[in-house]
Design an enzyme around this catalytic site. Structure first.
Site, PDB file in Angstrom:
ATOM      1  N   GLN A  33      59.952  62.193  75.777  1.00 23.50           N
ATOM      2  CA  GLN A  33      59.549  60.873  76.245  1.00 23.50           C
ATOM      3  C   GLN A  33      59.178  59.958  75.073  1.00 23.50           C
ATOM      4  O   GLN A  33      58.197  59.263  75.135  1.00 23.50           O
ATOM      5  CB  GLN A  33      58.332  61.006  77.161  1.00 23.50           C
ATOM      6  CG  GLN A  33      58.545  61.971  78.281  1.00 23.50           C
ATOM      7  CD  GLN A  33      59.080  61.251  79.482  1.00 23.50           C
ATOM      8  OE1 GLN A  33      60.094  60.574  79.423  1.00 23.50           O
ATOM      9  NE2 GLN A  33      58.407  61.363  80.566  1.00 23.50           N
ATOM     10  N   ARG A 115      63.915  50.036  89.093  1.00 18.49           N
ATOM     11  CA  ARG A 115      63.159  50.372  87.881  1.00 18.49           C
ATOM     12  C   ARG A 115      63.013  49.178  86.939  1.00 18.49           C
ATOM     13  O   ARG A 115      62.013  49.058  86.225  1.00 18.49           O
ATOM     14  CB  ARG A 115      63.851  51.535  87.158  1.00 18.49           C
ATOM     15  CG  ARG A 115      63.031  52.162  86.008  1.00 18.49           C
ATOM     16  CD  ARG A 115      63.716  53.426  85.511  1.00 18.49           C
ATOM     17  NE  ARG A 115      62.922  54.127  84.519  1.00 18.49           N
ATOM     18  CZ  ARG A 115      63.242  54.226  83.225  1.00 18.49           C
ATOM     19  NH1 ARG A 115      64.363  53.665  82.784  1.00 18.49           N
ATOM     20  NH2 ARG A 115      62.476  54.893  82.390  1.00 18.49           N
ATOM     21  N   ILE A 141      57.017  54.217  80.322  1.00 18.03           N
ATOM     22  CA  ILE A 141      57.510  54.532  81.658  1.00 18.03           C
ATOM     23  C   ILE A 141      58.372  55.773  81.485  1.00 18.03           C
ATOM     24  O   ILE A 141      59.230  55.826  80.605  1.00 18.03           O
ATOM     25  CB  ILE A 141      58.317  53.353  82.258  1.00 18.03           C
ATOM     26  CG1 ILE A 141      58.861  53.715  83.651  1.00 18.03           C
ATOM     27  CG2 ILE A 141      59.426  52.901  81.342  1.00 18.03           C
ATOM     28  CD1 ILE A 141      59.564  52.553  84.346  1.00 18.03           C
ATOM     29  N   SER A 142      58.105  56.813  82.279  1.00 12.16           N
ATOM     30  CA  SER A 142      58.807  58.085  82.123  1.00 12.16           C
ATOM     31  C   SER A 142      60.294  57.946  82.414  1.00 12.16           C
ATOM     32  O   SER A 142      60.715  57.090  83.200  1.00 12.16           O
ATOM     33  CB  SER A 142      58.207  59.142  83.055  1.00 12.16           C
ATOM     34  OG  SER A 142      56.873  59.420  82.707  1.00 12.16           O
ATOM     35  N   GLN A 143      61.078  58.830  81.798  1.00 10.57           N
ATOM     36  CA  GLN A 143      62.517  58.803  82.038  1.00 10.57           C
ATOM     37  C   GLN A 143      62.793  59.165  83.496  1.00 10.57           C
ATOM     38  O   GLN A 143      62.041  59.935  84.119  1.00 10.57           O
ATOM     39  CB  GLN A 143      63.233  59.762  81.102  1.00 10.57           C
ATOM     40  CG  GLN A 143      62.927  61.223  81.365  1.00 10.57           C
ATOM     41  CD  GLN A 143      63.579  62.156  80.385  1.00 10.57           C
ATOM     42  OE1 GLN A 143      62.909  62.696  79.527  1.00 10.57           O
ATOM     43  NE2 GLN A 143      64.872  62.334  80.508  1.00 10.57           N
TER      44      GLN A 143
END
EC number: 2.1.1.77
Length: 292
Positions: A33, A115, A141-143
């Protein structure tokens, strides 16, 4: 509640304010991340999804004051970015499924949440690549893959009634969770990010999501017990307060570790008994106490 995913927009009623022993299990490796590096390395991967469009026909000449105003308004209207289209979002979901996420309810929720609404406009063209992206305050923001993977593991094919998220960030994962669980509570320790998440989620009018500003390591005892808890930050172990707030039979998914991190599943099997399982490598921002 049924497994049928909720769709946006949803009507916002409230946006307010024993350590287990970990087994070593090998699994697929999640992309780290690291926001800036991932965004740079993956930016080109979005290019194949740019739709080619035929040249537009020249508009007929307009006459009169109203026609002139219409022409100015048309010129000022924002053009749709082909890299944030529904087709690109579907392509992102297809990639996540190809990476191993099988839960159709989770994939459908991922498809429904835009997203690009949760990141800076300058990064919108990278919204649907499989990478974490910066959201400010040294957070990301997480994958998409890791969001889907963690929710899939927590859900385990069953119904989620009450879920707690630690680390709201920009609000994206909370929005995905709200499509799946009956009630979602999310805690953010960084005040500007808490406000950002509220601003991002307000137009979506999500009735089953409550945002809280506070210390996520303490959980939310007034709303416990939870049948699912998910952590978007990594500690050296899972805080005992969170383990205690997990319902018997509930599942907690969290990254654990320092420089090297592993995704862990913790299941509460009795009042004072938890089991744990290591799933795969990952990389998250650190879990910290207090508020800022």
């Amino acid at each position: 509640m049924t497994d049928k995913p909720r769709s946006f927009p949803l009507p916002l009623s409230s946006v307010v304010d024993q350590k287990p022993s970990y087994a070593s299990v090998r699994g697929p490796v999640a992309t780290p991340q690291t926001a800036t590096q991932n965004a740079t390395q993956n930016a080109r991967s979005a290019q194949p999804y740019v739709a080619r469009q035929a040249p537009a026909a020249a508009p007929a000449p307009l006459r009169g004051a109203q026609a002139e105003r219409d022409q100015i308004a048309a010129a000022a209207a924002p053009r749709q970015n082909p890299l944030v289209s529904e087709a690109v979002r579907r392509a992102m979901v297809a990639r996540v499924a190809k990476q191993g996420v099988k839960d159709s309810v989770v994939l459908s929720a991922l498809d429904r949440v835009p997203r690009h609404h949760f990141i800076d406009e300058a990064l919108a063209a990278q919204a649907y690549i499989d990478a974490s992206l910066p959201i400010g305050h040294h957070q990301t923001i997480s994958q998409p893959y890791i969001v889907a993977r963690m929710i899939e593991v927590m859900r385990n094919g069953g119904q989620l009634k009450r879920v707690l998220e630690i680390g709201t960030g920009c609000g994206y994962q909370a929005a995905v969770l709200a499509c799946i669980a009956q009630d979602v509570y999310s805690i953010e320790r960084i005040k500007p990010l808490h406000e950002l998440a509220k601003a991002n989620l307000r137009p979506m009018r999500v009735p089953n999501l409550r945002l809280h500003y506070g210390d996520g390591m303490l959980g939310l005892p007034q709303a416990a017990p939870f049948d699912g808890i998910i952590l978007a930050a990594a500690g050296m172990d899972v805080p005992q307060a969170l383990l205690e707030q997990l319902a018997i039979g509930g599942r907690l998914v969290a990254p654990v570790g320092g420089r090297t991190q592993h995704l862990h599943l913790v299941t509460r099997v009795a009042k004072a008994e938890w089991t744990s399982e290591a799933l795969e490598d990952c990389h998250f921002v650190p879990l910290r106490p207090g508020t800022v």
